[in-house]
Design an enzyme around this catalytic site. Structure first.
Site, PDB file in Angstrom:
ATOM      1  N   GLY A   7       0.403  -1.218   0.117  1.00  0.00           N
ATOM      2  CA  GLY A   7       0.151  -0.217  -0.019  1.00  0.00           C
ATOM      3  C   GLY A   7       1.134   1.341  -0.295  1.00  0.00           C
ATOM      4  N   VAL A  11      -0.571   6.571   4.142  1.00  0.00           N
ATOM      5  CA  VAL A  11       0.447   6.390   5.624  1.00  0.00           C
ATOM      6  C   VAL A  11       1.821   4.736   5.183  1.00  0.00           C
ATOM      7  CG1 VAL A  11       0.213   4.252   7.316  1.00  0.00           C
ATOM      8  CG2 VAL A  11      -1.765   6.114   7.128  1.00  0.00           C
ATOM      9  N   ARG A  81     -10.825   5.723   6.873  1.00  0.00           N
ATOM     10  CA  ARG A  81     -11.800   6.954   7.031  1.00  0.00           C
ATOM     11  C   ARG A  81     -12.451   8.466   5.777  1.00  0.00           C
ATOM     12  NH1 ARG A  81     -13.020   7.066  13.111  1.00  0.00           N
ATOM     13  NH2 ARG A  81     -10.890   6.850  13.157  1.00  0.00           N
ATOM     14  N   ARG A  87     -14.077   3.267  12.800  1.00  0.00           N
ATOM     15  CA  ARG A  87     -13.002   1.714  11.415  1.00  0.00           C
ATOM     16  C   ARG A  87     -14.262   1.291  11.338  1.00  0.00           C
ATOM     17  NH1 ARG A  87     -10.132   4.594  16.363  1.00  0.00           N
ATOM     18  NH2 ARG A  87      -8.640   6.532  15.780  1.00  0.00           N
ATOM     19  N   ARG A 150      -0.330   9.889  20.466  1.00  0.00           N
ATOM     20  CA  ARG A 150      -1.106  10.418  20.686  1.00  0.00           C
ATOM     21  C   ARG A 150      -1.179  11.211  22.594  1.00  0.00           C
ATOM     22  NH1 ARG A 150      -5.552   8.059  15.967  1.00  0.00           N
ATOM     23  NH2 ARG A 150      -4.599   9.751  14.131  1.00  0.00           N
ATOM     24  N   HIS A 174      -8.102  -0.800  19.069  1.00  0.00           N
ATOM     25  CA  HIS A 174      -7.682   0.615  17.966  1.00  0.00           C
ATOM     26  C   HIS A 174      -9.535   1.425  18.178  1.00  0.00           C
ATOM     27  CE1 HIS A 174      -5.603   3.250  16.127  1.00  0.00           C
ATOM     28  NE2 HIS A 174      -6.311   2.639  14.811  1.00  0.00           N
TER      29      HIS A 174
HETATM   30  N1  LIG Z   1      -3.233   1.231  12.833  1.00  0.00           N
HETATM   31  C1  LIG Z   1      -3.709   2.640  12.593  1.00  0.00           C
HETATM   32  O1  LIG Z   1      -3.566   2.990  13.622  1.00  0.00           O
HETATM   33  C2  LIG Z   1      -4.100   3.552  11.102  1.00  0.00           C
HETATM   34  C3  LIG Z   1      -3.398   4.741  11.954  1.00  0.00           C
HETATM   35  C4  LIG Z   1      -3.784   5.106  10.039  1.00  0.00           C
HETATM   36  C5  LIG Z   1      -4.627   5.253   9.315  1.00  0.00           C
HETATM   37  N2  LIG Z   1      -4.606   2.582   9.321  1.00  0.00           N
HETATM   38  C6  LIG Z   1      -5.422   2.797   7.996  1.00  0.00           C
HETATM   39  O2  LIG Z   1      -4.024   2.754   7.097  1.00  0.00           O
HETATM   40  C7  LIG Z   1      -5.192   2.194   6.004  1.00  0.00           C
HETATM   41  C8  LIG Z   1      -4.244   2.839   4.676  1.00  0.00           C
HETATM   42  O3  LIG Z   1      -4.661   4.181   4.971  1.00  0.00           O
HETATM   43  P1  LIG Z   1      -4.445   5.386   3.629  1.00  0.00           P
HETATM   44  O4  LIG Z   1      -3.926   6.600   4.263  1.00  0.00           O
HETATM   45  O5  LIG Z   1      -2.862   5.094   3.573  1.00  0.00           O
HETATM   46  O6  LIG Z   1      -4.950   4.883   3.114  1.00  0.00           O
HETATM   47  P2  LIG Z   1      -5.302   5.290   1.158  1.00  0.00           P
HETATM   48  O7  LIG Z   1      -6.151   5.929   0.765  1.00  0.00           O
HETATM   49  O8  LIG Z   1      -3.967   6.504   0.573  1.00  0.00           O
HETATM   50  O9  LIG Z   1      -3.198   4.284   0.674  1.00  0.00           O
HETATM   51  C9  LIG Z   1      -4.330   2.958   0.815  1.00  0.00           C
HETATM   52  C10 LIG Z   1      -3.696   2.206  -0.461  1.00  0.00           C
HETATM   53  O10 LIG Z   1      -4.286   1.149  -0.637  1.00  0.00           O
HETATM   54  C11 LIG Z   1      -3.304   0.927  -2.085  1.00  0.00           C
HETATM   55  N3  LIG Z   1      -4.295  -0.360  -2.336  1.00  0.00           N
HETATM   56  C12 LIG Z   1      -5.856  -0.408  -1.762  1.00  0.00           C
HETATM   57  N4  LIG Z   1      -6.271  -2.178  -2.552  1.00  0.00           N
HETATM   58  C13 LIG Z   1      -4.610  -2.997  -2.273  1.00  0.00           C
HETATM   59  C14 LIG Z   1      -4.203  -3.883  -2.752  1.00  0.00           C
HETATM   60  N5  LIG Z   1      -4.972  -4.897  -3.103  1.00  0.00           N
HETATM   61  N6  LIG Z   1      -3.021  -4.476  -2.968  1.00  0.00           N
HETATM   62  C15 LIG Z   1      -2.299  -3.210  -2.793  1.00  0.00           C
HETATM   63  N7  LIG Z   1      -2.521  -2.027  -2.245  1.00  0.00           N
HETATM   64  C16 LIG Z   1      -4.128  -1.350  -2.955  1.00  0.00           C
HETATM   65  C17 LIG Z   1      -4.547   1.877  -2.559  1.00  0.00           C
HETATM   66  O11 LIG Z   1      -3.993   1.433  -4.503  1.00  0.00           O
HETATM   67  C18 LIG Z   1      -3.840   3.198  -1.721  1.00  0.00           C
HETATM   68  O12 LIG Z   1      -2.674   3.511  -2.547  1.00  0.00           O
HETATM   69  C19 LIG Z   1      -6.809   2.256   6.163  1.00  0.00           C
HETATM   70  O13 LIG Z   1      -7.150   1.331   6.578  1.00  0.00           O
HETATM   71  C20 LIG Z   1      -6.456   3.479   7.026  1.00  0.00           C
HETATM   72  O14 LIG Z   1      -7.778   3.181   8.055  1.00  0.00           O
HETATM   73  C21 LIG Z   1      -4.916   2.612  10.352  1.00  0.00           C
END
Ligand SMILES: NC(=O)c1ccc[n+]([C@@H]2O[C@H](COP(=O)([O-])OP(=O)(O)OC[C@H]3O[C@@H](n4cnc5c(N)ncnc54)[C@H](O)[C@@H]3O)[C@@H](O)[C@H]2O)c1
Length: 309
Positions: A7, A11, A81, A87, A150, A174
């Site tokens: 991904g 993040v 989100r 979530r 945080r 979380h």
């Molecule tokens: N655990 C935590 O504390 C925490 C904190 C922040 C975000 N998150 C989660 O992290 C995830 C990513 O957030 P983000 O802001 O980077 O989102 P984003 O939309 O910017 O990035 C997600 C990426 O995943 C890619 N993707 C989708 N399907 C895919 C696949 N099958 N194979 C490979 N890549 C794929 C997309 O093309 C995109 O580039 C979300 O689910 C978000 O809720 C979790």
């Protein structure tokens, strides 16, 4: 030490940048389903190396063969989100994405330690463990380091001190069932509970619990990534560097805190083997009850996962 980040969204890309800039790996691989995205971002990062002074060991790909033999794999693929979403609203879509990517990761990097980041975090960590079939100590989720950071920041802001003076930890899930630990929180070594009244403590905890939503409401599209990527980098550092640092991590419990056979946020010792030990803090009855309640909530949601394709 090869670290793959699955991904390359906000993040994933920020986490890859932090890992490569800090020199935590010999080789950082970014992968995404979108063609050209990880390649372009990795090239952009390499071009900053002469200014920032790091070794440009980062590349992008859409082919899992290029990630083969990774030691650590960070999974951020999935939807973030939007305002008004919880979530859990992401569960169905992200479960499908996670199944797909974890299957490929497990095939190409069978010895890797997995750090799941995709939300809903606790349930996706469980799913990653089921799909990969990896030993539980090699599959964990990132949330506690972020939630704790945080909380530490909000305490520092409230008291007008440097965040470096503040120690605090959150456990549990979380989300709604986050478990703050007032008795573990200190400012300059002094107990936080002696410095602020009960109402202020409650406000700090509520703001921490809702911190992700606070940022989503500002951004309107997408969610936080600077603090999440910093938390990921701290976990990668502990694993890659075999530091044995104790951090709050979503980990598989086997009787610790009276909790068994469920992923939940607990303090763990991290090293090259992944979760090397779950550390049992001296929690009081109220804290234990809150942690067990969080674990039961996650267990129930994980049971729901069986209905998702
Ligand atoms: N655990 C935590 O504390 C925490 C904190 C922040 C975000 N998150 C989660 O992290 C995830 C990513 O957030 P983000 O802001 O980077 O989102 P984003 O939309 O910017 O990035 C997600 C990426 O995943 C890619 N993707 C989708 N399907 C895919 C696949 N099958 N194979 C490979 N890549 C794929 C997309 O093309 C995109 O580039 C979300 O689910 C978000 O809720 C979790």
């Amino acid at each position: 030490m090869r670290v793959t980040v699955v991904g390359s969204g906000f993040v994933g890309a920020t986490a890859a940048m932090r890992v490569v800039q800090k020199g935590l790996a010999d080789d950082v691989v970014m992968i995404d389903i979108v063609e050209g995205l990880p390649q372009g971002l990795a090239l952009d990062m390499r071009e900053s190396a002469p200014i920032e002074g790091f070794e440009p060991n980062v590349r992008g790909t859409n082919d899992y063969a290029d990630t083969a033999g990774s030691d650590v794999v960070v999974i951020t693929a999935g939807l973030p989100r939007q305002p008004g979403m919880s979530r859990m609203d992401l569960l169905d879509k992200n479960a499908g994405i996670l199944r797909d990517v974890v299957g490929k990761v497990a095939e190409h990097s069978p010895q890797a330690v997995l750090i799941v980041v995709t939300n809903p975090l606790d349930e996706m960590t469980y799913l990653a463990s089921e799909v990969s079939g990896f030993p539980k100590e090699r599959v964990m989720g990132m949330a506690g380091v972020l939630d704790s950071s945080r909380l530490r920041y909000f305490i520092a802001e409230e008291l007008g001190v440097s965040p470096s003076k503040v120690e605090a930890m959150t456990l549990g899930s979380h989300g709604e069932a986050m478990v703050p630990l007032p008795r573990q929180a200190t400012v300059d070594g002094k107990p936080l509970a002696d410095m602020v009244d009960e109402e202020t403590l409650e406000h700090l905890y509520a703001r921490t619990r809702d911190a992700g939503a606070e940022i989503v409401a500002f951004l309107k599209k997408g969610s936080a990534y600077y603090a999440p990527s910093a938390a990921i980098a701290q976990m990668v550092n502990a694993i890659a560097g075999d530091t044995k640092e104790v951090l709050p991590v979503c980990a598989w419990c086997t009787g610790q805190y009276g909790i068994s056979d469920v992923y939940v946020g607990v303090p763990v010792k991290l090293g090259r083997g992944g979760v090397e030990e779950i550390v049992e803090l001296d929690l009081n009855e109220e804290e234990l009850a809150a942690l067990r309640k969080a674990a039961e909530g996650i267990r129930a949601k994980c049971a729901d996962l069986s209905r998702v394709a």
